[in-house]
Design an enzyme around this catalytic site. Structure first.
Site, short mmCIF file in Angstrom:
data_model
loop_
_atom_site.label_atom_id
_atom_site.label_comp_id
_atom_site.label_asym_id
_atom_site.label_seq_id
_atom_site.Cartn_x
_atom_site.Cartn_y
_atom_site.Cartn_z
N LEU A 3 0.98 -1.48 0.15
CA LEU A 3 0.14 -0.01 0.23
C LEU A 3 0.98 1.47 0.04
CD1 LEU A 3 -2.81 1.78 0.08
CD2 LEU A 3 -2.58 1.36 3.26
N ASP A 4 1.49 1.66 1.44
CA ASP A 4 2.82 2.86 1.67
C ASP A 4 3.70 2.12 1.85
OD1 ASP A 4 2.60 5.69 3.03
OD2 ASP A 4 3.87 4.90 1.87
#
Length: 1103
Positions: free
Chosen positions: A758-759
């Site tokens: 995701l991040d």
């Protein structure tokens, strides 16, 4: 003698709006055409008819929905069609898609044309025709396959003309309702959307009803579901209503407002999902009288008091009935077998305290009603607070007796006055309002169509290429009601059913696959009204056997017995014997007792066991992926890969040879087994990755390795992959140890794809897509900002910090001390770790105005300018972490008190352990916060709170309102309690992390939320106006019917990692070495796969 042949030829004309040479039914239309002159000469066009049908020709038709003006759903949206056609030919066997034009469908005709479809009223060339609802009878073409919700398999009287037409035209009819997975649950349904739309619509009407009763409420500002452009927008509106309730409250005169939800299925889950967006508390049914009594006392003393929450209560049959014998308790199995032994009690135990009843449960006439007219009349006479019924089931004359008609989307409510048994169309007057719309899912046509098409598109290719039923996988054969002019064997009971009112539910019945041994089992008795047929079929399936319905006669009343013959099969005689023994035990248990005057409910007759020839089962070889780890992220990754190519290739049948086999390896075998439980094509194994020999042996057997272990393990695993020339994926940042492997990986021709979560991960791909598109338009990136956060959903953000942890909080707390650097309007800004929380700023996102957020700078933003190639052109480069507003102020104050100090504290080194309160006092004293009272009475919460607030204010680093919030947090975490601190806590940091882990964990069925938002400001040298491009990802955790929860964080990390593995398997990534997902060869297909898997990105442009 030569034979003379004369031919008279006809020429036919084409009807306007149809293909040349066809009639409305798709047959040649012959018309004589006169030539010039005095003689009439007939020209003949000779057509040769063929007995071949159009089944399996690979041409799919999509019907225009005609049953209801509001029906805007589509079985496939343009993106589904594009993927089917793009992967056409031999792979999906969908060659053409012809869409009937519609000006009201949620997706416009032009969008289908852009996707490669043809637009035409004429579907005569289609071998497979699909829709949502049943078409008009005159639209049914002969010798084709149709798929839609036909509502015929229970011999529903109103739909028997449709079934007759199907049989007359030799149509193969597939009913979506009958496509059932191995778990016995329907694969294609709209229940969640009905629940969501139904509750939003009811809240809309509830505001009007309360206004007619003299009360203004925030519900009044809410629209109906179809008034919003998306489900997300509708949810945002509900959240805004919730914020207003939480801030300004509700009038005490209508409180407590109690919503009662019946049932636990998808409909109820969807309705509860919306309800949870409002400030609420769920209570058990037995607590309802206490809540009512408490509020009655409150009303007597404070009539102007505002109320800041609603109450919810979920009830099941246990709460609705009680056994007539007071010495016996409720037993679900007994209730289903003997409903006549139970009396209704819902009107006594639940309804007297309900403001709203949200009816979501399945009901049959043999069960007691939820609420009869007589019961409702008595309730209203006694002052029951019931305002309305939200009957999402729309069960006319069903469990709620007075609901004798359905309502429409344009007029969703009627008012029922039980005092005189009258019905009204307005909101003003006595009685209760009722919503009973029977087409609720279409209000979220876009999302409902996307959801439906995601599943249906897996089956379309098999149906489109099917010439004979035997070619189909078993789950599709089970869903075929009619074929070649006859009912299929599974549904031969329908003619008999047409003469009875008893419903048979054959969804579990399977056409018998090839089994080596079989026998004929005859069952007679109360098979359907006592649910004994279901028990018998469950026994067969649980043992691993199969069955085929050979004969079925259904009794015409509950007093009549029914009769069924089943061909039961098994792979070995031991299994078949086990099935027969279990069926015999079932029959003996229901065999009757003459002395007790108990009738026989089930009789059994077993035929001769036959041995049948079966083909050998060949193991299907395919690519293998190894997933290392067994954390929360692993299961979504394993599910995605194991379901390929069902998810991504749209049209895989049982004979597919490209199925991916997933191996999940963990240090503990049990953990790996829990990850793969229920996932086909997935196996678990034990592995210690520190054992390089065992790791190498396992890696050598697979094509791709996905490491979801902590980052410290990646380099060692990567070295093994490089040595064995295997690709690898991780979701972790590229650190120095991984960067050092770049040359070795490149030389070995191996791709190590990192930061694929995701991040980092989705944020990279969204960024590069936006930046590359700007550059392609000759634009220059003036500013780049990125916000990302894993948060509790609004409903779960129910503590002072509005934050929760799904694992140990230490990492998240430590991140609050990281220094940060970013560029803003050309100036480089440095933020010291000690003041990170003070740098937080308020944030409101234009597309999500109901979310009150704040953002903190996230480490070094400048390196992303280099990664994304915008360092020289962008004057602002800023990456931030999201939290709900107010989080940072409280955390900063806790830090000032000393709770984030990781050094060993002297007070925690003694064997005589201090209490949490004693340790709190020590921290406050150590920070020179004087106190005159160290032994305060904690029960006197007001005095103790004031003392703590005063001591925190003396720090001089926060205002009074922040001190108040900090004290609430301290008390919520139990840091003021007279309880000894555990021995494993040696620092203040350990103490607060231990309490946060205990008090700030997600509760049962609570959802987390992931929010990622990018903004790219683009300016153009040619004078075009500056544009602000925005992309937003909002994902909530998934709560399954069984109660298990898949977090949004696990989904948005695990699925991208799995997509990375899939791209490597398919050789879509040509770049070798240690890389990030920054190139189009990765981010373009990856973002498309994310969307097809249900993780959607919303994009918008502002000028």
């Amino acid at each position: 003698m030569r034979m003379r042949r004369e031919v008279i030829v006809f020429i036919w004309r084409s009807d306007r709006g149809r293909r040349a040479g066809t009639s409305a039914a798709g047959r040649p239309a012959l018309r004589p055409v006169p030539r010039k002159g005095t003689e009439m000469t007939f020209v003949v066009c000779v057509t040769v008819s063929s007995n071949d049908t159009l089944l399996g020709n690979g041409v799919v038709g999509i019907l225009a929905e005609t049953c209801n003006m509001w029906e805007r759903r589509a079985p496939l949206n343009p993106s589904h069609c594009a993927r089917l056609l793009l992967r056409g030919g031999n792979r999906t066997r969908v060659n053409r898609i012809i869409v009937q034009p519609s000006t009201k469908r949620i997706h416009h005709d032009a969008q289908y044309e852009d996707a490669g479809c043809e637009i035409s009223e004429d579907l005569s060339e289609c071998g497979l025709i699909i829709g949502i609802k049943q078409p008009k009878l005159e639209m049914i073409l002969p010798d084709r396959a149709y798929a839609f919700f036909s509502h015929t398999h229970k011999a529903q009287k109103e739909n028997m003309p449709l079934l007759d037409k199907i049989l007359e035209e030799r149509v193969s009819l597939f009913d979506y309702e009958l496509i059932v997975g191995d778990d016995g649950k329907r694969s294609l349904a709209f229940g969640n959307f009905a629940g969501r739309a139904g509750l939003i619509d009811f809240l809309h009407g509830l505001g009007q009803r309360y206004l007619s009763l003299g009360y203004s409420t925030p519900f009044l500002s809410l629209g109906q579901s179809h008034m919003y452009p998306s489900l997300a927008a509708a949810k945002a509106a509900v959240i805004a209503v919730g914020e207003e309730i939480a801030t300004f409250g509700l009038p005490s005169g209508i409180c407590p407002i109690v919503f009662v939800f019946t049932g636990l299925g998808n409909v109820s889950q969807g309705a509860q999902e919306i309800f949870k967006l409002l400030p609420h508390t769920f209570v058990d049914a037995e607590k309802l009288p206490e809540i009512s009594a408490a509020w009655n006392l409150s009303k007597q003393s404070q009539s102007t008091k505002r109320v800041f929450q609603l109450y919810g209560c979920v009830v099941t049959s246990r709460d609705m009935v009680s056994h007539k014998d007071p010495t016996r308790h409720f037993d679900k199995a007994d209730y289903y077998a003997h409903p006549e032994h139970y009396a209704p009690v819902f009107h006594e135990r639940i309804a007297p305290y309900a403001s709203v009843i949200v009816n979501c449960m399945y009901w049959e006439r043999r069960f007691p009603r939820l609420l009869s007219i007589d019961q409702l009349q008595q309730l209203m006479k006694s002052g029951c607070p019931l305002v309305g019924i939200c009957d999402i089931t729309c069960d006319i004359g069903g469990s709620v007796e007075f609901v004798d008609k359905s309502t429409s989307i344009e007029k969703p409510f009627f008012r029922y006055d039980p005092s005189n048994n009258s019905y009204h169309d307005d909101m003003e007057g006595d009685g209760v309002i009722c919503l009973a719309v029977d087409i609720l899912p279409t209000e979220f046509s876009k999302e409902a169509s996307q959801h439906f098409g995601n599943i249906l598109s897996k089956f379309v290719a098999s149906l489109a290429s099917m010439k004979q039923l035997v070619e189909l996988p078993s789950y599709l054969r089970r869903a075929c009601i009619a074929h070649d002019g006859r009912l299929t064997s599974l549904y031969e009971y329908i003619p008999r059913m047409r003469k009875t009112m008893i419903d048979l539910a054959p969804a579990k019945a399977n056409p018998s696959p090839d089994k080596k041994y079989s026998t004929l089992v005859s069952l007679s008795g109360h098979l359907f009204d006592k649910f004994l047929i279901n028990e018998a079929l469950d026994i067969i399936e649980a043992a691993g056997g199969s069955f085929q319905l050979v004969r079925c006669e259904v009794g015409q009343s509950i007093d009549d017995t029914s009769y069924s013959e089943l061909e039961v099969g098994a792979d070995d005689t031991a299994t078949l014997d086990k099935i027969i023994d279990s069926l015999t035990s079932l029959a003996n248990a229901h065999g009757g007792d003459h002395d007790a005057r108990k009738e026989t409910e089930l009789a059994l007759k077993i035929g001769k066991v036959n041995e049948c020839g079966t083909g050998d089962t060949v193991d299907k070889e395919g690519p293998k992926v190894l997933i290392l780890g067994a954390g929360r992220v692993c299961r979504p990754a394993a599910q995605f890969l194991a379901s390929y190519p069902d998810i991504c290739s749209y049209g895989v049948d049982d004979n597919n040879t490209d199925q991916i086999h997933v191996i999940v390896a963990s240090l503990y075998q049990k953990d790996a087994e829990e990850i793969v439980e229920g996932i086909k094509n997935a196996t678990a194994t034990q592995l210690d990755v520190a054992d390089i020999g065992s790791l190498s042996d396992l890696v050598s057997q697979v094509e791709v390795v996905v490491s979801l272990l902590p980052a410290s393990f990646h380099a060692a695993i990567a070295r093994v992959c490089i040595e064995l020339k295997k690709h690898m994926v991780t979701a972790s940042y590229v650190d120095e140890s991984m960067s050092n492997l770049k040359q070795a990986a490149t030389g070995a021709g191996v791709t190590i794809l990192c930061e694929m979560g995701l991040d980092p991960g989705i944020d990279h791909m969204m960024s590069m897509k936006m930046i590359d598109e700007a550059h392609a338009r000759n634009g220059k990136v003036k500013a780049f900002t990125s916000f990302c956060g894993g948060l509790p959903s609004p409903a779960a953000a129910n503590n002072p910090l509005a934050y929760k942890f799904s694992w140990n909080p230490a990492g998240a707390v430590r991140s609050g001390k990281n220094p940060a650097v970013y560029k803003f309007l050309g100036e480089t800004i440095h933020v010291d770790g000690s003041s990170l929380y003070e740098s937080a700023k308020r944030l409101r996102l234009p597309g999500l105005p109901a979310f009150a957020l704040e953002h903190l700078p996230n480490r070094n933003s400048l390196i992303y300018g280099d990664l994304y190639g915008i360092s020289k052109e962008a004057s602002t480069i800023y990456r931030a972490t999201l939290r709900y507003e107010g989080f940072s102020e409280i955390m900063a104050t806790l830090s000032k008190i000393g709770f984030f100090d990781a050094a060993n504290h002297p007070l925690l080194q003694d064997t005589n352990r201090p209490t949490y309160k004693g340790f709190l006092d020590e921290l406050l004293n150590a920070n020179n916060i004087s106190t005159t009272t160290t032994n305060l009475n904690i029960e006197a919460s007001g005095g103790y709170d004031d003392e703590l607030i005063a001591r925190i204010l003396s720090l001089g680093h926060c205002k009074e309102d922040i001190a108040v919030k900090t004290v609430k947090t301290i008390k919520f975490l139990g840091l003021h309690e007279e309880i000894q601190i555990p021995k494993d806590c040696s620092s203040a940091f350990d103490v607060i992390c231990q309490r946060m882990e205990q008090r700030m964990a997600y509760g049962h069925n609570e959802q987390d939320m992931v929010l990622l938002h990018h903004e790219v400001e683009v300016e153009y040298p040619d004078g075009r106006p500056t544009e602000k491009h925005q992309a937003t990802l909002l994902e909530f955790g998934k709560v399954e019917n069984g109660g298990s929860t898949t977090t949004a964080m696990a989904l948005t990390v695990g699925v991208p990692a799995a997509i990375g593995a899939l791209l490597l398997l398919e050789n879509k990534v040509q770049t070798k070495g240690v890389i990030r997902p920054l190139e189009p060869e990765i981010y373009i297909p990856a973002l498309e796969m994310l969307e097809s898997s249900g993780i959607k990105l919303a994009e918008r442009v502002e000028i």
